[in-house]
Design an enzyme around this catalytic site. Sequence first.
Site: not given
Ligand code: GCO
Length: 256
Positions: A147, A160
């Site tokens: 990501s 995340y």
């Molecule tokens: C957020 C998104 C992420 C991004 C992604 C970018 O809340 O920032 O849900 O998932 O879209 O990871 O690379």
Amino acid sequence: MSNALFDLAGRTALVTGSTRGLGHSFAEGLAEAGAAIVLNGRDPASVSAAAAALRDKGHSVYEAAFDVTDEAGVEAAFGALDAQGIAIDILVNNAGIQLRKPIVDLSLAEWQKVIDTNLTSAFLVGRETARRMIARGQGGKIVNIGSLTSDLARATVAPYTAAKGGIKLLTKAMTAEWAEQGITVNAIGPGYMITEMTQPLVDTPSFDNWVKQRTPARRWGRPADLVGTVVYLASPASDFVNGQIIYVDGGIMAVL
Ligand code: GCO
């Protein structure tokens, strides 16, 4: 496909979390390049429905419903693939979830769930896959889905971000151990893509405007924007590319 460098005919690709979203798009793209697909999700009915959709388009699809965070479940699923004579040549560790909350409001259980689904899953499924790739001695291709948050943080998505940062370094760790066996392990870092997961962000006008301003391409990405890169990383064209994360992001990581 005419170019042998990118031809996946005769290969079998497992894509985790492939009943919808980016995973489904990866599965379809790999199928169009010639691979047989092993579709995965937790719910057998959703896996069957997604498999039927790909079969309708003429693709060869196996179904493997299992929870990528459950060690015994992952091992059992690979045992079932072994029993059917299905060997994985290409693995895309795509399964992931998002949970948007400030760190001070986050419970340990919430933290753990996001880490397990986005990071530990890649270890568990990667381990079972690599054990078999090494035993077969024909190499293989592993693509981990990172990501923008593999390198940069954003408020409200700490677990995340920690998981996706982990994906970037797990990719290098796997390369360190498996490159000698002819296995390449690389990651894709998607930019802001329109999927079910990001729909709440797309629907928030201030966020939507921010993404379009922040991204040099001035638009959100579409799942199809990632297909060329996953096919490349799954194909002989990338045989000496190892341990890399490739950002497919409309230029967002290139600018302040
Ligand atoms: C957020 C998104 C992420 C991004 C992604 C970018 O809340 O920032 O849900 O998932 O879209 O990871 O690379």
